[in-house]
Write an enzyme that holds these catalytic residues in place. Structure first.
Site, PDB file in Angstrom:
ATOM      1  N   THR A 145       0.865  -1.192   0.000  1.00  0.00           N
ATOM      2  CA  THR A 145       0.000   0.000   0.000  1.00  0.00           C
ATOM      3  C   THR A 145       0.895   1.233   0.000  1.00  0.00           C
ATOM      4  O   THR A 145       2.066   1.155   0.403  1.00  0.00           O
ATOM      5  CB  THR A 145      -0.912   0.056   1.249  1.00  0.00           C
ATOM      6  OG1 THR A 145      -0.088   0.114   2.417  1.00  0.00           O
ATOM      7  CG2 THR A 145      -1.838  -1.141   1.328  1.00  0.00           C
ATOM      8  N   LYS A 157       9.644  -0.683  13.436  1.00  0.00           N
ATOM      9  CA  LYS A 157       8.662  -1.152  14.419  1.00  0.00           C
ATOM     10  C   LYS A 157       7.716  -2.222  13.887  1.00  0.00           C
ATOM     11  O   LYS A 157       7.317  -2.202  12.730  1.00  0.00           O
ATOM     12  CB  LYS A 157       7.821   0.033  14.898  1.00  0.00           C
ATOM     13  CG  LYS A 157       8.634   1.035  15.675  1.00  0.00           C
ATOM     14  CD  LYS A 157       7.760   1.995  16.427  1.00  0.00           C
ATOM     15  CE  LYS A 157       7.468   3.245  15.660  1.00  0.00           C
ATOM     16  NZ  LYS A 157       6.995   4.334  16.500  1.00  0.00           N
ATOM     17  N   HIS A 272       0.308  12.170  15.019  1.00  0.00           N
ATOM     18  CA  HIS A 272       0.097  10.904  15.725  1.00  0.00           C
ATOM     19  C   HIS A 272      -0.099  11.109  17.223  1.00  0.00           C
ATOM     20  O   HIS A 272       0.135  10.203  18.019  1.00  0.00           O
ATOM     21  CB  HIS A 272       1.286   9.967  15.487  1.00  0.00           C
ATOM     22  CG  HIS A 272       1.407   9.507  14.065  1.00  0.00           C
ATOM     23  ND1 HIS A 272       1.742  10.342  13.038  1.00  0.00           N
ATOM     24  CD2 HIS A 272       1.198   8.289  13.505  1.00  0.00           C
ATOM     25  CE1 HIS A 272       1.759   9.658  11.900  1.00  0.00           C
ATOM     26  NE2 HIS A 272       1.429   8.418  12.150  1.00  0.00           N
TER      27      HIS A 272
HETATM   28  N1  LIG Z   1       5.318  -0.337  11.744  1.00  0.00           N
HETATM   29  C1  LIG Z   1       5.189   0.932  11.437  1.00  0.00           C
HETATM   30  O1  LIG Z   1       6.081   1.720  11.663  1.00  0.00           O
HETATM   31  C2  LIG Z   1       3.956   1.434  10.795  1.00  0.00           C
HETATM   32  C3  LIG Z   1       3.976   2.638  10.086  1.00  0.00           C
HETATM   33  C4  LIG Z   1       2.808   3.083   9.491  1.00  0.00           C
HETATM   34  C5  LIG Z   1       1.645   2.337   9.617  1.00  0.00           C
HETATM   35  N2  LIG Z   1       1.673   1.175  10.318  1.00  0.00           N
HETATM   36  C6  LIG Z   1       0.457   0.386  10.480  1.00  0.00           C
HETATM   37  O2  LIG Z   1      -0.019   0.028   9.192  1.00  0.00           O
HETATM   38  C7  LIG Z   1      -1.426  -0.154   9.274  1.00  0.00           C
HETATM   39  C8  LIG Z   1      -2.073   0.530   8.108  1.00  0.00           C
HETATM   40  O3  LIG Z   1      -1.474   0.077   6.921  1.00  0.00           O
HETATM   41  P1  LIG Z   1      -2.284  -0.026   5.549  1.00  0.00           P
HETATM   42  O4  LIG Z   1      -2.983   1.241   5.311  1.00  0.00           O
HETATM   43  O5  LIG Z   1      -1.336  -0.543   4.556  1.00  0.00           O
HETATM   44  O6  LIG Z   1      -3.427  -1.083   5.946  1.00  0.00           O
HETATM   45  P2  LIG Z   1      -3.746  -2.573   5.482  1.00  0.00           P
HETATM   46  O7  LIG Z   1      -2.565  -3.418   5.591  1.00  0.00           O
HETATM   47  O8  LIG Z   1      -4.951  -2.975   6.263  1.00  0.00           O
HETATM   48  O9  LIG Z   1      -4.121  -2.411   3.942  1.00  0.00           O
HETATM   49  C9  LIG Z   1      -5.243  -1.657   3.575  1.00  0.00           C
HETATM   50  C10 LIG Z   1      -6.154  -2.441   2.620  1.00  0.00           C
HETATM   51  O10 LIG Z   1      -5.531  -2.511   1.340  1.00  0.00           O
HETATM   52  C11 LIG Z   1      -5.529  -3.855   0.870  1.00  0.00           C
HETATM   53  N3  LIG Z   1      -4.360  -3.951  -0.005  1.00  0.00           N
HETATM   54  C12 LIG Z   1      -3.060  -4.059   0.347  1.00  0.00           C
HETATM   55  N4  LIG Z   1      -2.265  -3.976  -0.732  1.00  0.00           N
HETATM   56  C13 LIG Z   1      -3.073  -3.846  -1.813  1.00  0.00           C
HETATM   57  C14 LIG Z   1      -2.834  -3.701  -3.210  1.00  0.00           C
HETATM   58  N5  LIG Z   1      -1.588  -3.620  -3.731  1.00  0.00           N
HETATM   59  N6  LIG Z   1      -3.906  -3.605  -4.037  1.00  0.00           N
HETATM   60  C15 LIG Z   1      -5.165  -3.601  -3.515  1.00  0.00           C
HETATM   61  N7  LIG Z   1      -5.438  -3.700  -2.209  1.00  0.00           N
HETATM   62  C16 LIG Z   1      -4.407  -3.820  -1.364  1.00  0.00           C
HETATM   63  C17 LIG Z   1      -5.527  -4.681   2.114  1.00  0.00           C
HETATM   64  O11 LIG Z   1      -6.113  -5.954   1.890  1.00  0.00           O
HETATM   65  C18 LIG Z   1      -6.399  -3.864   3.047  1.00  0.00           C
HETATM   66  O12 LIG Z   1      -7.754  -4.138   2.840  1.00  0.00           O
HETATM   67  C19 LIG Z   1      -1.865   0.390  10.616  1.00  0.00           C
HETATM   68  O13 LIG Z   1      -2.111  -0.704  11.476  1.00  0.00           O
HETATM   69  C20 LIG Z   1      -0.662   1.159  11.104  1.00  0.00           C
HETATM   70  O14 LIG Z   1      -0.555   1.170  12.515  1.00  0.00           O
HETATM   71  C21 LIG Z   1       2.797   0.716  10.905  1.00  0.00           C
HETATM   72 ZN   LIG Z   2       1.417   6.811  10.804  1.00  0.00          ZN
END
Ligand SMILES: NC(=O)c1ccc[n+]([C@@H]2O[C@H](COP(=O)([O-])OP(=O)(O)OC[C@H]3O[C@@H](n4cnc5c(N)ncnc54)[C@H](O)[C@@H]3O)[C@@H](O)[C@H]2O)c1
Ligand SMILES: [Zn+2]
Length: 407
Positions: A145, A157, A272
């Site tokens: 994403t 993290k 945040h």
């Molecule tokens: N570890 C870290 O430092 C860090 C940093 C930022 C965010 N995060 C975490 O990440 C999460 C949010 O990430 P997100 O927005 O990627 O959420 P997610 O992983 O839930 O993905 C969002 C949606 O997109 C879909 N998806 C993924 N890749 C796709 C693609 N290429 N094509 C179509 N659909 C796709 C997934 O199935 C899901 O429904 C939160 O839990 C947040 O806390 C962690």
């Molecule tokens: Zn963030």
């Protein structure tokens, strides 16, 4: 009484990890996906035993066939596991599911690092499992994403939500290799692209006025084109590529200075501070980048009311949030009690300090530790106006701004 014996241990752990941009990642001729992290990038590494490939459910639907073809054509021994995306699934149960598969296929200490292909949720879950399995094994991260490519991809993290709290359980465990293919964003739903741009906006506001100008100018195009390049020669500047590069570079620069967060003052925490409680409790649910953008606006209103951020900058910020297709506010940001509680919760995470990053301009920040409840109430009042009546000019919504503050 004799003095107790004392043994003092001192150790440091050096950590190198790379984030590599590539194209056509699932093309069998591209060696990146099959390479072991420390093989120098030649793609010749072949592990001893099978590697676990964990895919997000939607990623599996869209790219599963190509991913399977990739490993089959390259004769890499792999096993697959599919996990659901979405924050509701960022749980310890999912971590145990991964650990259980790692055990079942006999994943060893270094030679067969698992590969996580998915958004932030799958990355956080697999990362946490890898960091716990045998007390920590390497893994490879393939963020799919936008949010995860520009933010999570650089981060050290991992974590899961626990007892209603965001990322309450987690570890610091950066994978040695992260592979970024911007082409994967082409299939990401528009709402998720907007959410990802919310994190890019945060980065722009805290340290990169040029990035902000790109978001301001190209916001709607970036969403419509999902940050893909338009045909060769059609446009000298490819805003999608530049936005992604600048966002990643900004994040990398910031995190490198304080990777283990020994210093609790972090400008990357902008956006945040007030958002976690909203992200966990708003119904219908909001995406991470959506609430981050609202928190950016709330914090900018606070800065404006302190006389630190000119109205013109605040207007540009709200306008850019809207151009990206994000909402600048939400009823929870307009509720002073929620905002007070949000700050109290976040302060626990910062050892009872506010360490609040506030803007002094676009791309410039300062830390403050003395925001009062009355200031929060006043900013919440402005957010309530923004939410209820988006047509109210900001100058009117912020009517009680300090005298002498330049408009
Ligand atoms: N570890 C870290 O430092 C860090 C940093 C930022 C965010 N995060 C975490 O990440 C999460 C949010 O990430 P997100 O927005 O990627 O959420 P997610 O992983 O839930 O993905 C969002 C949606 O997109 C879909 N998806 C993924 N890749 C796709 C693609 N290429 N094509 C179509 N659909 C796709 C997934 O199935 C899901 O429904 C939160 O839990 C947040 O806390 C962690
Ligand atoms: Zn963030």
């Amino acid at each position: 009484m004799t003095e107790p014996h004392r043994w003092t241990m001192k150790a440091t752990r050096h950590y190198d990890y790379e984030i590599v941009e590539t194209t056509d990642l699932f093309d069998p001729d591209n060696p990146q996906l099959r390479r072991l992290p420390d093989d120098g990038g030649e793609g010749t590494g072949e592990g001893v035993g099978a590697r676990l490939v964990v895919m997000d459910e939607t990623v599996e639907e869209i790219y599963g066939r190509r991913i399977r073809h990739y490993f089959a054509r390259n004769a890499v021994s792999v096993e697959y596991l599919t996990l659901p995306g979405g924050d509701a699934h960022k749980t310890f149960e999912q971590v145990l599911r991964v650990a259980s598969r790692l055990t079942a296929i006999g994943t060893n200490r270094r030679g067969t690092p698992p590969i996580a292909i998915g958004g932030g949720v799958v990355q956080d879950v697999v990362g946490m499992a890898a960091s716990l399995y045998r007390r920590g094994i390497p893994y490879v991260r393939v963020p799919t994403t936008l949010l995860c490519q520009i933010d999570g991809s650089v981060s050290a993290k991992t974590g899961v939500n626990y007892e209603g709290c965001r990322n309450r359980l987690g570890t610091f465990a950066p994978p040695p290799l992260t592979l970024i293919d911007r082409g994967l964003i082409a299939s990401v739903p528009e709402r998720q692209v907007r959410s990802g741009l919310g994190e890019a906006l945060k980065m722009a506001l805290i340290k990169d006025a040029e990035l902000f100008a790109l978001l301001e100018e190209y916001g709607p195009t970036l969403v419509a084109e999902r940050l893909q390049d338009s045909g060769p020669g059609t446009r000298a500047l490819q805003p999608g590529r530049t936005v992604m590069h600048r966002a990643i570079a900004g994040m990398a620069e910031e995190l490198c200075k304080n990777l283990w967060e020994t210093d609790l003052k972090r400008i990357v925490d902008y956006g945040h501070t007030f958002s976690p409680v909203v992200e966990m409790t708003a119904r219908p649910e909001l995406c991470h980048g959506e609430v981050v953008a609202m928190d950016c606006v709330f914090s900018a209103v606070l800065a404006h009311h302190r006389g630190r951020l000119p109205l013109r900058d605040l207007e540009r910020i709200v306008n850019t949030v809207r151009r990206i297709g994000l909402e600048p506010s939400h009823p929870m940001f307009g509720d002073p009690a929620v905002m007070r509680q949000a700050l109290t919760d976040t302060m626990r995470h910062r050892d009872n300090h506010q360490y609040l990053t506030l803007l002094t301009g676009i791309g410039r920040t300062e830390f403050v530790d003395d925001v009062t409840a009355a200031e929060l109430d006043e900013a919440a009042r402005v957010m309530a106006v923004l939410d209820r009546d988006p047509h109210t000019p900001l100058a009117d919504a912020c009517a009680s701004r300090p005298v002498g503050m330049a408009a």
